[in-house]
Each structure stands twice: as C-alpha cells, then as structure tokens.
Design a protein around this motif. Structure first.
Motif, PDB file in Angstrom:
ATOM      1  N   ARG A 149       1.020  -1.593   0.024  1.00 54.22           N
ATOM      2  CA  ARG A 149       0.013   0.286   0.131  1.00 54.22           C
ATOM      3  C   ARG A 149       0.941   1.610  -0.300  1.00 54.22           C
ATOM      4  N   ILE A 150       1.567   1.376   0.863  1.00 61.17           N
ATOM      5  CA  ILE A 150       2.824   2.535   0.370  1.00 61.17           C
ATOM      6  C   ILE A 150       3.347   2.551  -0.764  1.00 61.17           C
ATOM      7  N   ALA A 151       3.934   1.830  -1.341  1.00 62.45           N
ATOM      8  CA  ALA A 151       4.435   1.224  -2.166  1.00 62.45           C
ATOM      9  C   ALA A 151       3.320   2.026  -3.561  1.00 62.45           C
ATOM     10  N   ALA A 152       2.117   1.654  -3.500  1.00 57.95           N
ATOM     11  CA  ALA A 152       1.027   1.864  -4.150  1.00 57.95           C
ATOM     12  C   ALA A 152       0.921   4.040  -4.073  1.00 57.95           C
ATOM     13  N   ALA A 175     -11.735  -1.807   0.988  1.00 62.40           N
ATOM     14  CA  ALA A 175     -12.621  -2.102   0.492  1.00 62.40           C
ATOM     15  C   ALA A 175     -13.170  -3.168   0.202  1.00 62.40           C
ATOM     16  N   GLY A 176     -12.787  -3.862  -0.659  1.00 60.92           N
ATOM     17  CA  GLY A 176     -13.111  -5.172  -1.704  1.00 60.92           C
ATOM     18  C   GLY A 176     -11.913  -5.956  -1.446  1.00 60.92           C
ATOM     19  N   GLY A 177     -10.683  -5.921  -0.752  1.00 63.30           N
ATOM     20  CA  GLY A 177      -9.311  -6.456  -1.111  1.00 63.30           C
ATOM     21  C   GLY A 177      -9.094  -6.786  -2.469  1.00 63.30           C
ATOM     22  N   VAL A 178      -9.073  -6.545  -3.333  1.00 64.97           N
ATOM     23  CA  VAL A 178      -8.918  -5.865  -4.575  1.00 64.97           C
ATOM     24  C   VAL A 178      -7.439  -5.771  -4.635  1.00 64.97           C
ATOM     25  N   SER A 179      -6.005  -6.408  -5.430  1.00 66.41           N
ATOM     26  CA  SER A 179      -4.567  -6.204  -5.787  1.00 66.41           C
ATOM     27  C   SER A 179      -4.654  -4.865  -6.148  1.00 66.41           C
ATOM     28  N   ILE A 180      -3.487  -3.522  -5.507  1.00 73.15           N
ATOM     29  CA  ILE A 180      -3.710  -2.755  -6.270  1.00 73.15           C
ATOM     30  C   ILE A 180      -2.572  -2.476  -7.182  1.00 73.15           C
ATOM     31  N   ALA A 181      -2.588  -2.103  -8.053  1.00 71.23           N
ATOM     32  CA  ALA A 181      -1.249  -2.011  -9.274  1.00 71.23           C
ATOM     33  C   ALA A 181      -0.401  -0.761  -8.907  1.00 71.23           C
TER      34      ALA A 181
END
Length: 248
Positions: A149-152, A175-181
């Motif tokens: 998350r901090i990298a995003a 909110a939904g656990g969707v992967s972060i790009a």
C-alpha cells in the motif's frame, strides 16, 4: 517510548528539520517561498512550538488544506492524512470509516488533532521527531500488505502526492481486497542506455562513433608530430599546410 529527542545545535540542523517537515507533511510537493508558513517557522525556531505542534499547525494550514482537503476526494484526503502524519497507509477500511466520522463531526482540524494526539503518534514520533514514511519496514502491528500500500501511494521517491490525482489509490484494496497496481515511472534514458552496456560491450552505434573519433584524433596527433619534428630539423616546407586548409 521509542522516539529520539531532536536537539538542534545550530541553524543548519534546525533548517533541515523544518525542510523535512514540509517535505513529509506536504507530500514531497514543491513549496514556493511565498507559500511558506513563516510565522510557524519562527515559533518553532525560538522554541515556542515543539516538532509535534509544528507538524500539527502545518497540517492545519491553508497551504495543506488547499492541496489535500479542498482539491481531493474525502477518501483520498484521509489516506494522505495517514501517510503524511503517521508515515503509513490506513490499515483497513474501518480506519477510513472512523476518520470520516471524526471529520464529519469535528471538522478537518478535529481529524488532524485525533491523529497527532493518538497513542501511535506519541509512541512512534513523540514531541521531538518529524514524521517519516515507515511502512517499508516490518513495523510492529502492521501486516505486510502495508508495504504494498505504501509503495502504491509513493510510486517514486522523486514524485509528489499532488501529481498522483485527486481520487483514492487504496479504496478498492481496503474495501474489497482488490489487488493494487503499483505504477513505476519509466527508467530515465541514461538508465536504459546503461543497460545496453551489460557485459562490457557498448552499443554498435556508440562503438562506431568511438572508432571514428579515435581515427580522427589519431590522424590529428600524427600531423602535429610531423610538423613539430620538421620544425626541429629546420624543414619549413610544411608551414603552409595549416594555412592551405584554412584557405589562406
């Protein structure tokens, strides 16, 4: 308590501390000279404000609000509040909901106070340490998801939070656990070029250029050597050659 006391011994150390506060709280965004909070800096410099209070007032300033409250979505603003003041992203969706409720009831300043007066801020930064991004390490009580998350949120150490848009970057993940790009900026041209030199062999075009320059340089040096030797031997027939090339 895990924080270290900051005791500046000279003006340069104090200036570094002030610059670090602007860099962290303002999301690495450039601050013009006329935008700086001179009165706050003066109060911090003469001891009327400790580091914690300097950060608090900077986060409540019109400069901060104009960038990260009025011009961004509420969700984006809250995730940046956590990044700027606690050095980490929100841990879960519940933190976003709780923060939104505090902001709705007590206003933006109330939300800033709730973060800076929290037990977490006191334990990690205390009164004398400027906040810093700390989620790239395995901090106690944080899951490894916070590294992603901090990298995003960061995306690059040279970029600013103003350049990443006004909408949340973590909403779908929290909110939904969707992967972060994670969007990594393209490598600078010099980095791409250096990759072509792997194995100690330069690119073909650069090798041709080098050989051509070496040939021209060698011919020039040889001509100078011949001219010097002829002068030493008293042969002046070559004196006119440079002038002939120049059309004289």
């Amino acid at each position: 308590m895990t924080f270290d006391r900051f005791s500046p011994s000279d003006g340069e150390a104090l200036r570094e501390c002030i610059d670090a506060a602007y860099r962290q709280v303002l999301g690495n965004a450039h601050v013009m000279a006329y935008e700086r909070c001179d009165s706050l800096e003066a109060e911090f410099a003469d001891g009327r404000l400790c580091a914690r209070e300097f950060v608090r007032h900077l986060a409540k300033s019109e400069l901060y609000k104009s960038r990260y409250f009025l011009k961004v979505s509420a969700y984006r603003g809250i995730e940046l509040n956590f990044k700027h003041l606690l050095g980490r992203p929100p841990l879960n969706q519940q933190e976003i909901i709780s923060s939104a409720a505090i902001q709705a009831e007590h206003g933006f300043d109330g939300l800033i106070d709730s973060i800076i007066d929290s037990a977490e801020y006191t334990e990690v930064f205390g009164d004398h340490v400027i906040p810093y991004v700390r989620s790239f390490t395995s901090a106690s009580g944080m899951s490894m998801q916070n590294f992603v998350r901090i990298a995003a949120l960061e995306q690059g150490f040279a970029s600013s939070d103003r350049s990443k848009g006004s909408d949340s970057l973590l909403r779908s993940n929290l909110a939904g656990g969707v992967s972060i790009a994670i969007h990594v900026p393209p490598a600078p041209e010099y980095v791409q070029m250096s990759a072509a030199w792997l194995g100690g062999k330069p690119p073909a075009n650069y090798e041709k250029l080098w050989r051509g320059l070496a040939l021209v340089g060698g011919a020039h040096l040889a001509g100078m050597l011949v001219n010097v030797v002829s002068q030493m031997l008293g042969i002046h027939a070559l004196d006119r050659i440079p002038a002939m090339f120049l059309g004289l």
